[in-house]
Design a protein around this motif. Structure first.
Motif, PDB file in Angstrom:
ATOM      1  N   HIS A  14      29.839  -6.616  -6.648  1.00  0.00           N
ATOM      2  CA  HIS A  14      28.589  -6.609  -7.975  1.00  0.00           C
ATOM      3  C   HIS A  14      28.824  -7.807  -8.281  1.00  0.00           C
ATOM      4  CE1 HIS A  14      29.102  -2.310  -8.310  1.00  0.00           C
ATOM      5  NE2 HIS A  14      30.375  -2.211  -7.936  1.00  0.00           N
ATOM      6  N   ARG A  15      27.053  -7.750  -8.763  1.00  0.00           N
ATOM      7  CA  ARG A  15      26.827  -9.227  -9.090  1.00  0.00           C
ATOM      8  C   ARG A  15      26.484  -9.448 -10.548  1.00  0.00           C
ATOM      9  NH1 ARG A  15      20.282  -9.891  -8.802  1.00  0.00           N
ATOM     10  NH2 ARG A  15      20.722 -10.260  -6.808  1.00  0.00           N
ATOM     11  N   PRO A  16      27.837 -10.507 -11.524  1.00  0.00           N
ATOM     12  CA  PRO A  16      28.125 -10.642 -12.385  1.00  0.00           C
ATOM     13  C   PRO A  16      26.917 -10.321 -13.763  1.00  0.00           C
ATOM     14  CG  PRO A  16      28.039 -12.454 -11.435  1.00  0.00           C
ATOM     15  CD  PRO A  16      28.032 -11.173 -10.630  1.00  0.00           C
ATOM     16  N   VAL A  17      26.648  -9.806 -14.581  1.00  0.00           N
ATOM     17  CA  VAL A  17      25.748  -8.975 -15.748  1.00  0.00           C
ATOM     18  C   VAL A  17      26.148 -11.257 -16.300  1.00  0.00           C
ATOM     19  CG1 VAL A  17      25.036  -8.054 -17.845  1.00  0.00           C
ATOM     20  CG2 VAL A  17      26.482  -7.443 -15.758  1.00  0.00           C
ATOM     21  N   ASP A  18      24.052 -11.238 -15.956  1.00  0.00           N
ATOM     22  CA  ASP A  18      23.572 -12.515 -16.809  1.00  0.00           C
ATOM     23  C   ASP A  18      23.099 -11.726 -18.115  1.00  0.00           C
ATOM     24  OD1 ASP A  18      23.372 -14.517 -17.711  1.00  0.00           O
ATOM     25  OD2 ASP A  18      21.809 -15.077 -16.005  1.00  0.00           O
ATOM     26  N   GLU A  19      23.582 -12.168 -19.436  1.00  0.00           N
ATOM     27  CA  GLU A  19      23.083 -11.391 -19.891  1.00  0.00           C
ATOM     28  C   GLU A  19      22.232 -11.870 -20.816  1.00  0.00           C
ATOM     29  OE1 GLU A  19      26.185 -11.680 -23.726  1.00  0.00           O
ATOM     30  OE2 GLU A  19      27.701 -10.890 -22.357  1.00  0.00           O
TER      31      GLU A  19
END
Length: 423
Positions: A14-19
Motif C-alpha cells: 500500500h502506498r504510505p499515507v501522505d497527511e
C-alpha cells in the motif's frame, strides 16, 4: 503478533499515507475542485479522498493511521515519554526498561487513562522493547560495566562525578532556590533514656505503650534555611478530616496503601509544595533529592521544564554524606519528636498516644521545639553536604581513607580533585 515482524513479500503493498497531501487536497475540494480532479492532482485515490472529505464535512477530527497494528499509546504521548527519558539521562539518572514501564504506569494512572492492552496499566517487556525500537533515533540502551563488590562502595570518583554535575547546575542559583527534599518516618516509640533505678536492678524497665507504627513525612528546605510546608502521608485507604487538623502551618496531607510516597503522591507534593514556592522567582531553580524511579513521571518533568526547575539526584548509598536534611535536621528533629511522644504517653498512659487524629499536632509541637535552631541546622546541613557554599572537599574528607587509597592504586585522578574548593 510476533516479537519481530517480517513483512510477507507476497502481501499487497500500500502506498504510505501522505497527511500533508490529503490536507491540501481537502482544501482544494473545499474551494470548489471536484474530488476526482483533486485526487488526480495530489495522487490520492478517489475513494480515500471521498472518505476524508465526508469526515471533514461532518466536523469530525481527521485521524491518520498507519497500516497494520497500532501502538498502545498515541504518537504524541510516546514522543513526550521519549523526551522525558532523554531528560532523565541528562540529569544523570538514566532509567532501565523496567523503570520505563513503571514510568508509563504512573503517568497513565495520574492522567486517569486505562489502556486495555496493558494489564492494570503496566506495560509488558515486549512493549518496552518495541518502544525503544521506535525511538532508537533518540534513545539507546548501553551495556553497563560489572565491577567487583569492593569497588561498588562509595568512592571519590562517584563523589567527584556528582559534584561535577552539581557545579554545572547550581552555578548562579540563589540559595533560596536550591531545594533539598527527603522523606522520613516518625514512630510512636519515645526511645530509651537514662532513668534512676535501685543499684543492681537486673531489668531496668518502665511501663509505656508503643506500637512501632509510624507515619511518613516529606520535608523540604532551601539552602537559605527556609523550611517548606511538610507533607504527611498516612498508610490508609481513605483520608479523613480528623487526621488533617492541628498540624504545622500550611501542612498538606495524603495517603497511600504502603504509607510511603509513590508516583501519584510525589506529583501531588511537587504541585502543591515545590511549584508554588518556585513561582516566586523567574530564574533557575534546583531540586536535590534521592534518585527513586517512583519520584518521576512525564508530568513532573513537564512541570519542571515549564518552571525552569532542574533536578539533581544524589549518588546511591550516599545520603549520610550528601543529603542536607539527613545530615543536620532529622537528628535534632527526631530528638524533639521523642520528647513530644514521651510527654503525650506520660499524660495518657492507658491510651494510644499515636492515634492518627493527634499526629499532626505532635508534628507541630516537635517543629516548635526545633524552631530556635531550625534555620541554623538547615544551613549547616547544606554546608556539610558541600552544596552551599559549593565545596566537594567537605564530603571527600569524610570518606574512609582506604577508599581513597584504592582509587590511587587504580590510577584515578581523585586526589587532584579533592584539593579543589568549588566555592
Amino acid at each position: 503478533m510476533p516479537r519481530t515482524y517480517k513483512r510477507d513479500p507476497r502481501a499487497k503493498h500500500h502506498r504510505p499515507v501522505d497527511e500533508e497531501a490529503i490536507k491540501r487536497a481537502l482544501d482544494a475540494v473545499a474551494k470548489g475542485m471536484s474530488i476526482r480532479k483533486a485526487g488526480e492532482q495530489f495522487k490520492i485515490s478517489k475513494s480515500a479522498l471521498h472518505r476524508y472529505a465526508k469526515k471533514a464535512r461532518s466536523g469530525r477530527k481527521l485521524t491518520f493511521k498507519k497500516k497494520g497494528g497500532q501502538t498502545a499509546l498515541d504518537s504524541k504521548l510516546e514522543q513526550e515519554i521519549s523526551a522525558s527519558l532523554s531528560k532523565c539521562g541528562e540529569w544523570g539518572y538514566p532509567l532501565s526498561t523496567f523503570d520505563v514501564r513503571c514510568f508509563v504506569k504512573y503517568h497513565l494512572d495520574i492522567e486517569g487513562k486505562n489502556v486495555l492492552k496493558f494489564k492494570n496499566n503496566f506495560p509488558g517487556a515486549d512493549w518496552a522493547d518495541g518502544f525503544l525500537s521506535r525511538h532508537k533515533a533518540i534513545l539507546s540502551q548501553r551495556m553497563c560495566q560489572n565491577i567487583k563488590r569492593s569497588r561498588a562502595k562509595l568512592s571519590p570518583k562517584v563523589i567527584n562525578d556528582y559534584f561535577d554535575e552539581l557545579k554545572d547546575t547550581v552555578t548562579d542559583v540563589p540559595p533560596d532556590m536550591i531545594i533539598n527534599y527527603d522523606e522520613t518516618a516518625l514512630s510512636d516509640d519515645p526511645g530509651r533514656r537514662k532513668l534512676i533505678f535501685k543499684r543492681g536492678c537486673k531489668y531496668p524497665e518502665r511501663v509505656m505503650n508503643e506500637s512501632k507504627s509510624n507515619v511518613s513525612v516529606m520535608f523540604a528546605a532551601t539552602a537559605s534555611g527556609k523550611m517548606l510546608a511538610p507533607y504527611i502521608i498516612y498508610k490508609a485507604t481513605n483520608l479523613y478530616d480528623l487526621r488533617c487538623q492541628g498540624g504545622p502551618s500550611g501542612c498538606f496531607y495524603n495517603r497511600t496503601k504502603s504509607g510511603w510516597i509513590d508516583g501519584n503522591t510525589f506529583l501531588d507534593w511537587f504541585q502543591r509544595v515545590v511549584i508554588p514556592y518556585c513561582r516566586r522567582s523567574n530564574g533557575k531553580k534546583v531540586v536535590i533529592g534521592d534518585n527513586l524511579s517512583s519520584h518521576l513521571s512525564p508530568v513532573v518533568i513537564r512541570l519542571s521544564e515549564q518552571n525552569n526547575i532542574q533536578f539533581v539526584f544524589l549518588p546511591a548509598n550516599s545520603t549520610h554524606l550528601t543529603q542536607p536534611l539527613d545530615i543536620a535536621l532529622f537528628g535534632p528533629m527526631k530528638k524533639c519528636w521523642r520528647n513530644v511522644m514521651e510527654e503525650a504517653k506520660f499524660h495518657e498512659r492507658n491510651s494510644n498516644a499515636f492515634d492518627k487524629r493527634y499526629f499532626p499536632s505532635h508534628v507541630r509541637k516537635a517543629l516548635q521545639k526545633l524552631e530556635p535552631n531550625l534555620q541554623k541546622d538547615i544551613i549547616a546541613g547544606f554546608d556539610k553536604a558541600g552544596i552551599f557554599p559549593l565545596n566537594r572537599k567537605r564530603v571527600l574528607d569524610r570518606l574512609p581513607p582506604e577508599l581513597c587509597e584504592d582509587e590511587d592504586v587504580d590510577g584515578s585522578q581523585a586526589n587532584s580533585s579533592t584539593s579543589v574548593n568549588d566555592s
